[in-house]
Design a protein around this motif. Structure first.
Motif, PDB file in Angstrom:
ATOM      1  N   SER A 282      36.984  35.638  33.192  1.00  0.00           N
ATOM      2  CA  SER A 282      36.629  36.507  34.306  1.00  0.00           C
ATOM      3  C   SER A 282      37.419  37.809  34.280  1.00  0.00           C
ATOM      4  O   SER A 282      38.605  37.813  33.913  1.00  0.00           O
ATOM      5  CB  SER A 282      36.887  35.778  35.635  1.00  0.00           C
ATOM      6  N   VAL A 283      36.757  38.905  34.647  1.00  0.00           N
ATOM      7  CA  VAL A 283      37.457  40.184  34.753  1.00  0.00           C
ATOM      8  C   VAL A 283      38.619  40.055  35.732  1.00  0.00           C
ATOM      9  O   VAL A 283      39.727  40.542  35.474  1.00  0.00           O
ATOM     10  CB  VAL A 283      36.497  41.308  35.187  1.00  0.00           C
ATOM     11  N   ASP A 284      38.388  39.392  36.856  1.00  0.00           N
ATOM     12  CA  ASP A 284      39.447  39.083  37.809  1.00  0.00           C
ATOM     13  C   ASP A 284      40.173  37.844  37.295  1.00  0.00           C
ATOM     14  O   ASP A 284      39.607  36.749  37.263  1.00  0.00           O
ATOM     15  CB  ASP A 284      38.859  38.828  39.197  1.00  0.00           C
ATOM     16  N   THR A 285      41.409  38.002  36.896  1.00  0.00           N
ATOM     17  CA  THR A 285      42.125  36.897  36.264  1.00  0.00           C
ATOM     18  C   THR A 285      42.460  35.762  37.222  1.00  0.00           C
ATOM     19  O   THR A 285      42.835  34.678  36.781  1.00  0.00           O
ATOM     20  CB  THR A 285      43.432  37.405  35.618  1.00  0.00           C
ATOM     21  N   LEU A 286      42.335  35.992  38.538  1.00  0.00           N
ATOM     22  CA  LEU A 286      42.707  34.967  39.518  1.00  0.00           C
ATOM     23  C   LEU A 286      41.515  34.295  40.176  1.00  0.00           C
ATOM     24  O   LEU A 286      41.686  33.339  40.931  1.00  0.00           O
ATOM     25  CB  LEU A 286      43.602  35.590  40.606  1.00  0.00           C
ATOM     26  N   SER A 287      40.316  34.781  39.931  1.00  0.00           N
ATOM     27  CA  SER A 287      39.160  34.221  40.629  1.00  0.00           C
ATOM     28  C   SER A 287      37.880  34.509  39.844  1.00  0.00           C
ATOM     29  O   SER A 287      37.801  35.472  39.081  1.00  0.00           O
ATOM     30  CB  SER A 287      39.047  34.826  42.030  1.00  0.00           C
ATOM     31  N   TRP A 288      36.887  33.641  40.077  1.00  0.00           N
ATOM     32  CA  TRP A 288      35.546  33.885  39.531  1.00  0.00           C
ATOM     33  C   TRP A 288      34.680  34.593  40.578  1.00  0.00           C
ATOM     34  O   TRP A 288      33.824  35.396  40.239  1.00  0.00           O
ATOM     35  CB  TRP A 288      34.904  32.565  39.107  1.00  0.00           C
ATOM     36  N   GLY A 289      34.890  34.285  41.843  1.00  0.00           N
ATOM     37  CA  GLY A 289      34.168  34.948  42.914  1.00  0.00           C
ATOM     38  C   GLY A 289      34.886  36.213  43.369  1.00  0.00           C
ATOM     39  O   GLY A 289      36.059  36.450  43.032  1.00  0.00           O
ATOM     40  N   TYR A 290      34.177  37.012  44.155  1.00  0.00           N
ATOM     41  CA  TYR A 290      34.741  38.273  44.647  1.00  0.00           C
ATOM     42  C   TYR A 290      35.922  38.028  45.576  1.00  0.00           C
ATOM     43  O   TYR A 290      35.882  37.140  46.425  1.00  0.00           O
ATOM     44  CB  TYR A 290      33.657  39.061  45.388  1.00  0.00           C
TER      45      TYR A 290
END
Length: 447
Positions: A282-290
């Motif tokens: 995931s681009v967000d390393t801490l979450s898959w959702g927004y």
């Protein structure tokens, strides 16, 4: 008589070509993976659902709040929502009022991705289509009042992008699932009344090219009836010849059974695997959702994404990069920027990625880190740092006087010289503004 014989032998030929698969892993695992998937190499993952409304912590918000009652989530709710507020109360705010599937599809196409996987249903149980088995807990009955799965699928089809659907087998708080779990999964009320009807509906209604199964780990595949479903999918479904599946079909199946292997989230093997695999990250390393509280330092930057993509493809894998849209249906600008950046890089270097195969050597670290791929008789060396002296040393390729070396995106052949029985020194051009995320040499006539 002759026409009848021709028809008879044609039927025999079709029957021989399309062998039927039995509902057991030995048979199902023998099915060849449809070629489009390995050729695609790069896809986009989209995690989108009611969890996008709180936009806090991760897409596991409901579980962390009500399941494990983690203080961070409990405190967030106490500070921001009134007493008695329940998770389903978020659903009306999942409105997707700015969702433009054509705009999404344009961004995904510009990223260079060849397939897109959308969450049709996550562990919260909310379906992004009008599932009859999820009455009033779906995107048509509440929230967007719109078939999100179908809308995106139509937009992608206009751009020749393959469409995959993520589907969670289980749901955290569904009463039928909890009852089956309490019975040690000796009953299957949830499977036959919820999970399987939804899977059949998704396949028949949207005819996806990929089923990305998840939520399997608490129960065996025999509880999920996975082999029977997959036998139908491969034998009789409308996508029987093209559909691709992953490996999450029951506890113990990951990295062992299925079409291709995910093994675990963000899986990266240390060496070339024997089985086709995919890295999802995931681009967000801490979450898959927004997450409304994400910060720039928590996001993968473009060089990191390119390096991850190159390493994955060199080791024979596909790269599935996730973004999390907002509850109102927009792609955060930071995510769009990354996707377009990958597309710009692939526009120059995609020849070394799409339809490539692992080479006899996957990587080396001579002058700078580099990774190899191959296509036909051509070998590609993708280097992620520009050597300070503009000379790149390669140790593995075997050259001949007829070998030719070019830099993708540069119009002239490069000067080079052999280093011995194997290896060569390549003299790179002095570029005014070299890309800062990786470059590719094409070696022709090298072994």
């Amino acid at each position: 008589m002759r026409a009848s014989r021709l028809l008879y032998f044609s039927c025999l030929l079709v029957s021989a070509v399309r062998s039927r698969y039995a509902p057991d892993w030995a048979s199902l695992d023998s099915r060849p993976l449809p070629s489009w998937y390995d050729e695609a190499k790069f896809g986009i993952f989209v995690h989108w659902g009611v969890f996008s409304v709180p936009g806090f912590g991760s897409e596991w918000f409901w579980w962390h709040w009500r399941g494990t009652q983690e203080p961070l989530y409990v405190d967030f709710m106490e500070k921001n929502y009134p007493p008695g507020f329940a998770y389903p109360d978020f659903a009306p705010e999942f409105r997707a009022q700015f969702f433009d599937p054509d705009q999404w599809a344009d961004v995904f196409e510009a990223s260079g991705a060849k397939y897109v996987v959308l969450t049709a249903k996550h562990h919260e149980g909310f379906t992004n289509w009008g599932s009859a088995e999820s009455w009033n807990w779906n995107a048509v009955d509440t929230g967007p009042h719109r078939d999100l799965v179908g809308s995106l699928g139509s937009a992608l089809s206009k751009r020749s992008l393959r469409y995959g659907l993520y589907h969670s087998l289980f749901e955290w708080f569904h009463p039928l699932y909890l009852a089956d779990k309490k019975a040690a999964f000796k009953t299957q009320e949830f499977v036959f009344r919820k999970t399987l009807p939804e899977l059949y509906d998704l396949v028949n209604r949207y005819q996806p090219d990929l089923i990305w199964s998840d939520g399997d780990w608490e129960a065996p595949d025999t509880y999920w009836n996975s082999t029977q479903f997959l036998a139908w999918l491969y034998n009789d479904s409308p996508v029987r010849d093209s559909v691709v599946t992953n490996d999450r079909w029951g506890a113990g199946c990951a990295c062992k059974h299925g079409g291709y292997f995910n093994c675990e989230d963000k899986y990266t093997p240390g060496r070339l695997p024997e089985h086709k695999w995919e890295k999802c990250t995931s681009v967000d390393t801490l979450s898959w959702g927004y997450r409304r509280d994400m910060t720039r330092d928590q996001l993968l930057d473009l060089p990191a994404i390119i390096a991850d993509l190159v390493r994955t493809v060199s080791l024979g894998g596909n790269y599935l990069l996730n973004v999390g849209p907002t509850a109102d249906g927009t792609l955060p600008v930071a995510f769009e920027e990354r996707l377009r950046g990958v597309g710009g890089w692939l526009a120059v270097n995609g020849e070394a990625v799409y339809s490539s195969r692992p080479w006899r050597v996957q990587n080396e670290n001579a002058t700078v880190p580099l990774w190899y791929t191959s296509k036909g008789s051509d070998v590609y060396a993708i280097f992620l740092e520009w050597p300070v002296d503009n000379v790149l040393q390669l140790g593995a390729p075997k050259t001949s006087p007829a070998s030719n070396v070019t830099l993708l995106g540069y119009p002239k052949p490069l000067r080079w010289m052999p280093r011995g029985p194997t290896g060569l020194s390549v003299f790179l051009p002095v570029l005014r503004t070299p890309l800062a995320v990786g470059w590719t040499l094409r070696l022709q006539g090298a072994a």
